[in-house]
Structures are given as structure tokens and as C-alpha cells.
Motif scaffolding. Structure first.
Motif, PDB file in Angstrom:
ATOM      1  N   TYR A  24       9.780 -13.353   5.117  1.00 36.69           N
ATOM      2  CA  TYR A  24       8.951 -12.856   6.214  1.00 36.69           C
ATOM      3  C   TYR A  24       8.113 -11.664   5.776  1.00 36.69           C
ATOM      4  CZ  TYR A  24       7.639 -11.030  10.775  1.00 36.69           C
ATOM      5  OH  TYR A  24       6.931 -10.573  11.849  1.00 36.69           O
ATOM      6  N   TYR A  25       8.706 -10.768   4.986  1.00 33.54           N
ATOM      7  CA  TYR A  25       8.012  -9.562   4.574  1.00 33.54           C
ATOM      8  C   TYR A  25       7.356  -9.706   3.196  1.00 33.54           C
ATOM      9  CZ  TYR A  25      10.246  -7.226   8.477  1.00 33.54           C
ATOM     10  OH  TYR A  25      10.649  -6.853   9.718  1.00 33.54           O
ATOM     11  N   ALA A  26       7.092 -10.910   2.755  1.00 34.61           N
ATOM     12  CA  ALA A  26       6.456 -11.127   1.465  1.00 34.61           C
ATOM     13  C   ALA A  26       5.009 -10.640   1.509  1.00 34.61           C
ATOM     14  CB  ALA A  26       6.509 -12.598   1.096  1.00 34.61           C
ATOM     15  N   VAL A  27       4.561 -10.079   0.406  1.00 35.66           N
ATOM     16  CA  VAL A  27       3.200  -9.579   0.315  1.00 35.66           C
ATOM     17  C   VAL A  27       2.313 -10.720  -0.171  1.00 35.66           C
ATOM     18  CG1 VAL A  27       1.705  -7.884  -0.767  1.00 35.66           C
ATOM     19  CG2 VAL A  27       4.037  -7.276  -0.183  1.00 35.66           C
ATOM     20  N   ASP A  28       1.176 -10.923   0.496  1.00 38.65           N
ATOM     21  CA  ASP A  28       0.352 -12.091   0.222  1.00 38.65           C
ATOM     22  C   ASP A  28      -0.812 -11.801  -0.722  1.00 38.65           C
ATOM     23  OD1 ASP A  28       0.739 -13.202   3.642  1.00 38.65           O
ATOM     24  OD2 ASP A  28       1.948 -13.628   1.874  1.00 38.65           O
ATOM     25  N   THR A  29      -1.610 -10.805  -0.424  1.00 40.67           N
ATOM     26  CA  THR A  29      -2.855 -10.621  -1.171  1.00 40.67           C
ATOM     27  C   THR A  29      -2.741  -9.471  -2.164  1.00 40.67           C
ATOM     28  OG1 THR A  29      -3.732  -9.094   0.469  1.00 40.67           O
ATOM     29  CG2 THR A  29      -4.201 -11.434   0.785  1.00 40.67           C
ATOM     30  N   LYS A  30      -3.711  -9.414  -3.084  1.00 39.05           N
ATOM     31  CA  LYS A  30      -3.728  -8.336  -4.073  1.00 39.05           C
ATOM     32  C   LYS A  30      -3.981  -6.988  -3.405  1.00 39.05           C
ATOM     33  CE  LYS A  30      -5.185 -10.963  -8.104  1.00 39.05           C
ATOM     34  NZ  LYS A  30      -6.239 -11.125  -9.127  1.00 39.05           N
ATOM     35  N   ALA A  31      -4.788  -7.006  -2.365  1.00 42.67           N
ATOM     36  CA  ALA A  31      -5.083  -5.763  -1.651  1.00 42.67           C
ATOM     37  C   ALA A  31      -3.803  -5.206  -1.018  1.00 42.67           C
ATOM     38  CB  ALA A  31      -6.135  -6.007  -0.580  1.00 42.67           C
ATOM     39  N   GLN A  32      -3.009  -6.088  -0.437  1.00 45.63           N
ATOM     40  CA  GLN A  32      -1.757  -5.641   0.164  1.00 45.63           C
ATOM     41  C   GLN A  32      -0.798  -5.126  -0.903  1.00 45.63           C
ATOM     42  OE1 GLN A  32      -0.546  -9.117   2.334  1.00 45.63           O
ATOM     43  NE2 GLN A  32      -1.396  -8.368   4.257  1.00 45.63           N
ATOM     44  N   GLN A  33      -0.791  -5.780  -2.073  1.00 47.62           N
ATOM     45  CA  GLN A  33       0.081  -5.330  -3.155  1.00 47.62           C
ATOM     46  C   GLN A  33      -0.325  -3.943  -3.643  1.00 47.62           C
ATOM     47  OE1 GLN A  33      -0.176  -8.422  -6.064  1.00 47.62           O
ATOM     48  NE2 GLN A  33       1.371  -9.701  -5.063  1.00 47.62           N
ATOM     49  N   LYS A  37       1.915  -0.512  -3.487  1.00 45.74           N
ATOM     50  CA  LYS A  37       2.173   0.360  -4.638  1.00 45.74           C
ATOM     51  C   LYS A  37       1.739   1.786  -4.334  1.00 45.74           C
ATOM     52  CE  LYS A  37       1.817  -3.069  -8.308  1.00 45.74           C
ATOM     53  NZ  LYS A  37       1.025  -3.531  -9.476  1.00 45.74           N
ATOM     54  N   HIS A  38       0.587   1.927  -3.702  1.00 43.56           N
ATOM     55  CA  HIS A  38       0.081   3.247  -3.348  1.00 43.56           C
ATOM     56  C   HIS A  38       1.037   3.968  -2.397  1.00 43.56           C
ATOM     57  CE1 HIS A  38      -2.826   6.369  -2.519  1.00 43.56           C
ATOM     58  NE2 HIS A  38      -2.714   6.141  -1.226  1.00 43.56           N
ATOM     59  N   THR A  45       6.272  10.921  -4.249  1.00 40.51           N
ATOM     60  CA  THR A  45       5.786  12.298  -4.394  1.00 40.51           C
ATOM     61  C   THR A  45       6.209  13.156  -3.200  1.00 40.51           C
ATOM     62  OG1 THR A  45       3.663  11.642  -3.453  1.00 40.51           O
ATOM     63  CG2 THR A  45       3.808  11.713  -5.847  1.00 40.51           C
ATOM     64  N   GLN A  46       6.194  12.583  -2.012  1.00 42.97           N
ATOM     65  CA  GLN A  46       6.630  13.333  -0.834  1.00 42.97           C
ATOM     66  C   GLN A  46       8.106  13.702  -0.940  1.00 42.97           C
ATOM     67  OE1 GLN A  46       5.612  10.861   2.494  1.00 42.97           O
ATOM     68  NE2 GLN A  46       3.498  11.586   2.585  1.00 42.97           N
ATOM     69  N   GLN A  47       8.930  12.770  -1.408  1.00 40.67           N
ATOM     70  CA  GLN A  47      10.352  13.057  -1.566  1.00 40.67           C
ATOM     71  C   GLN A  47      10.560  14.156  -2.600  1.00 40.67           C
ATOM     72  OE1 GLN A  47      12.105   9.288  -2.516  1.00 40.67           O
ATOM     73  NE2 GLN A  47      12.328   8.681  -0.376  1.00 40.67           N
ATOM     74  N   HIS A  48       9.812  14.088  -3.692  1.00 39.34           N
ATOM     75  CA  HIS A  48       9.926  15.111  -4.726  1.00 39.34           C
ATOM     76  C   HIS A  48       9.519  16.478  -4.176  1.00 39.34           C
ATOM     77  CE1 HIS A  48       9.921  17.014  -8.595  1.00 39.34           C
ATOM     78  NE2 HIS A  48       8.643  17.334  -8.462  1.00 39.34           N
TER      79      HIS A  48
END
Length: 78
Positions: A24-33, A37-38, A45-48
């Protein structure tokens, strides 16, 4: 997507649920991937930053308490 720990049995129903959730939560497009990642990088970085801020706050509190103790000792008298 399924995280299995050693010596842990997972029931059939739970496995099915996890499989369904991963599909259900699979990523479909390169833009979504790339967005995913972003967001992961931002989260890391926020956790750090949060961890470093906590350590700085602890150091500042310790320094403040020491300063206050010295001040009270100085004004206590003989």
C-alpha cells in the motif's frame, strides 16, 4: 520492509498485514522517491540537531548551577 528479529515468531496474520501495508505504501514514481530521500535526510539532520541542542542545554544548565552555587557561597558570609 519487514523487520524480523532473531528468535521472534511472527504469526501468519501479522505477516499478511505487513505485506499489505508494504504494498500500500510503495513508492511509484522517481519524483516520489527523490522526495522520500529528501525527507529522510531532513529527518536525520533534525534529529542530530535536536541531540546536539539537548547536550548544549545540559552543559549550560550545569554551568548556570555552578555559577549560582558560587554566588551563594560568596554572599553567605564568614
Amino acid at each position: 520492509m519487514i523487520c524480523l528479529y532473531l528468535n521472534e515468531k511472527i504469526t501468519f496474520k501479522r505477516l499478511k498485514r505487513l505485506d499489505r501495508k508494504s504494498i500500500y505504501y510503495a513508492v511509484d514514481t522517481k519524483a516520489q522517491q527523490t522526495l522520500q530521500k529528501h525527507f529522510k535526510c531532513q529527518k536525520a539532520t533534525q534529529q542530530h540537531n535536536r541531540r546536539t541542542k539537548k547536550t548544549l542545554d545540559q552543559k549550560n544548565k550545569k554551568r548556570y548551577k555552578l555559577h549560582q552555587a558560587k554566588k551563594t557561597q560568596k554572599h553567605k558570609g564568614h
